[in-house]
Design a protein around this motif. Structure first.
Motif, PDB file in Angstrom:
ATOM      1  N   PRO A 238      -0.641  10.054  -5.313  1.00  0.00           N
ATOM      2  CA  PRO A 238      -0.796   8.835  -5.374  1.00  0.00           C
ATOM      3  C   PRO A 238      -0.101   8.018  -4.278  1.00  0.00           C
ATOM      4  CG  PRO A 238      -0.189   9.346  -7.614  1.00  0.00           C
ATOM      5  CD  PRO A 238      -0.281  10.594  -6.677  1.00  0.00           C
ATOM      6  N   ASP A 239       1.137   8.689  -3.540  1.00  0.00           N
ATOM      7  CA  ASP A 239       1.691   8.102  -2.526  1.00  0.00           C
ATOM      8  C   ASP A 239       0.850   8.010  -1.149  1.00  0.00           C
ATOM      9  OD1 ASP A 239       4.054   8.279  -3.926  1.00  0.00           O
ATOM     10  OD2 ASP A 239       4.782   9.956  -2.790  1.00  0.00           O
ATOM     11  N   LEU A 240      -0.492   8.602  -1.148  1.00  0.00           N
ATOM     12  CA  LEU A 240      -1.206   8.623  -0.004  1.00  0.00           C
ATOM     13  C   LEU A 240      -2.212   7.677  -0.110  1.00  0.00           C
ATOM     14  CD1 LEU A 240      -1.770  12.540   0.176  1.00  0.00           C
ATOM     15  CD2 LEU A 240       0.331  11.090   1.055  1.00  0.00           C
ATOM     16  N   ILE A 241      -2.511   6.773  -1.261  1.00  0.00           N
ATOM     17  CA  ILE A 241      -3.499   5.879  -1.378  1.00  0.00           C
ATOM     18  C   ILE A 241      -3.374   4.814  -0.448  1.00  0.00           C
ATOM     19  CG2 ILE A 241      -4.276   4.008  -3.171  1.00  0.00           C
ATOM     20  CD1 ILE A 241      -3.237   6.018  -5.305  1.00  0.00           C
ATOM     21  N   GLY A 242      -4.577   4.377   0.154  1.00  0.00           N
ATOM     22  CA  GLY A 242      -4.759   3.168   1.014  1.00  0.00           C
ATOM     23  C   GLY A 242      -5.447   2.075   0.295  1.00  0.00           C
TER      24      GLY A 242
ATOM     25  N   ARG B 266       5.415  16.003   4.040  1.00  0.00           N
ATOM     26  CA  ARG B 266       5.597  14.806   2.938  1.00  0.00           C
ATOM     27  C   ARG B 266       4.197  14.325   2.553  1.00  0.00           C
ATOM     28  NH1 ARG B 266       5.534  11.533   0.064  1.00  0.00           N
ATOM     29  NH2 ARG B 266       6.535   9.676  -0.470  1.00  0.00           N
ATOM     30  N   LEU B 267       3.116  14.724   3.477  1.00  0.00           N
ATOM     31  CA  LEU B 267       1.915  14.461   3.012  1.00  0.00           C
ATOM     32  C   LEU B 267       1.504  15.375   2.054  1.00  0.00           C
ATOM     33  CD1 LEU B 267       0.182  13.513   6.245  1.00  0.00           C
ATOM     34  CD2 LEU B 267       0.864  11.943   4.445  1.00  0.00           C
TER      35      LEU B 267
ATOM     36  N   ILE C 133       0.676  -1.138  -0.137  1.00  0.00           N
ATOM     37  CA  ILE C 133       0.065   0.052   0.041  1.00  0.00           C
ATOM     38  C   ILE C 133       0.856   1.206  -0.118  1.00  0.00           C
ATOM     39  CG2 ILE C 133      -1.523   1.290   1.277  1.00  0.00           C
ATOM     40  CD1 ILE C 133      -2.580  -1.498   2.399  1.00  0.00           C
ATOM     41  N   PRO C 134       0.503   2.220  -0.990  1.00  0.00           N
ATOM     42  CA  PRO C 134       1.519   3.369  -1.046  1.00  0.00           C
ATOM     43  C   PRO C 134       1.395   3.991   0.276  1.00  0.00           C
ATOM     44  CG  PRO C 134       0.179   3.109  -3.123  1.00  0.00           C
ATOM     45  CD  PRO C 134      -0.307   2.065  -2.088  1.00  0.00           C
TER      46      PRO C 134
END
Lengths: 123, 149
Positions: free
Chosen positions: B49-53, B28-29, A2-3
């Motif tokens: 996209p880095d925050l996708i769960g 970072r977020l 998961i990213p």
């Protein structure tokens, strides 16, 4: 992976009832200088809760879980060392699961934060 | 986005805290300043996209929204106080009303509705475009170790 879990730098240690998630202390997860960000601790607790719930549901095949809510108590500042978190499914119902999670740094009985969550289970 | 100046007689301007972007976890977020008033702040969490769960749907993880609301309510306390004071989150409760829509920026509004000498009480909501269609609701408390005054 998961990213968001990657962003937190998480690694997973398998466990008999639930996995333990380990979050290293890093610039990406600090808030005020020298301390973990409360949001990162909360995110770690949520990952641990979901991990415990998925393990409890492992035999059921395709099940979707949706977070309803979360309450976090912050007990100690998160310092410059790895943080561990593990979830416990306190009740697994047909539609709702109640899950708790605890985060600690030195000893599990000295938590830095704890959370309670409710999840909707879509079977 | 507000372009208002800090009103005369008010000392605390949250824009100075941010300097465009937070460092650390907020940076970072990708959390940035959006707007503020006398006892509330709005911060923005642009979709990334880095925050996708949930990789299958592209929906954000809940953690970044929790972090956004923790920060927005914290800034709300400093605004009501009209000063920066070191404090820590004591507890934070969040209701996830619905998933954030993939691709949308999430706006988190945090308000401080009461401060005592050691505890600040906060509440807030997050939305992704329409404030009347919130995606999360929070209530919480902060504690100033050395007192708010």
């Amino acid at each position: 992976m998961i990213p968001y879990a990657e962003l937190l730098g998480l690694s997973v240690e398998p466990g008999e009832t639930a996995p333990t998630y380990v979050m290293p202390f890093a610039v990406d997860v600090i808030g005020r200088p020298g301390f973990l960000h409360g949001g990162a601790i909360g995110g770690l607790l949520e990952m641990a809760a979901v991990g415990a719930l998925k393990q409890a549901l492992a035999d059921e095949g395709a099940v979707r879980i949706k977070p309803i809510n979360l309450t976090v108590d912050y007990m100690r500042g998160g310092r410059d060392k790895p943080t561990r978190a593990r979830g416990t499914v306190t009740r697994l119902g047909t539609r709702v699961a109640n899950v708790e999670a605890v985060a600690w740094q030195d000893e599990p009985d000295r938590p830095i934060a704890a959370a309670r969550m409710n999840y909707l289970i879509v079977r | 986005m507000s372009d208002s100046e800090t009103p005369a007689g008010r000392a605390f301007d949250p824009r100075r805290l941010f300097g465009g972007r937070f460092g650390g976890h907020g940076g970072r977020l990708g959390i940035v300043y959006h707007d503020h008033g006398e006892d509330w702040a709005e911060l923005a969490l642009p979709y990334h996209p880095d925050l996708i769960g949930d990789p299958a749907s592209g929906v954000l993880a809940s953690g970044p929204i929790l972090a956004l609301m923790d920060m927005a309510t914290s800034v709300g306390v400093w605004l009501k106080l009209d000063a920066f004071k070191g404090h820590a989150t004591l507890d934070l409760r969040i209701d996830y009303l619905r998933p954030a829509r993939p691709g949308r920026t999430v706006i988190g509004r945090g308000e401080c509705y009461r401060i005592t000498r050691s505890i600040a009480f906060v509440r807030g909501q997050a939305h992704d475009g329409d404030p009347n269609d919130p995606l999360a609701h929070v209530a919480g408390t902060f504690m100033a170790v050395e007192g708010y005054w």
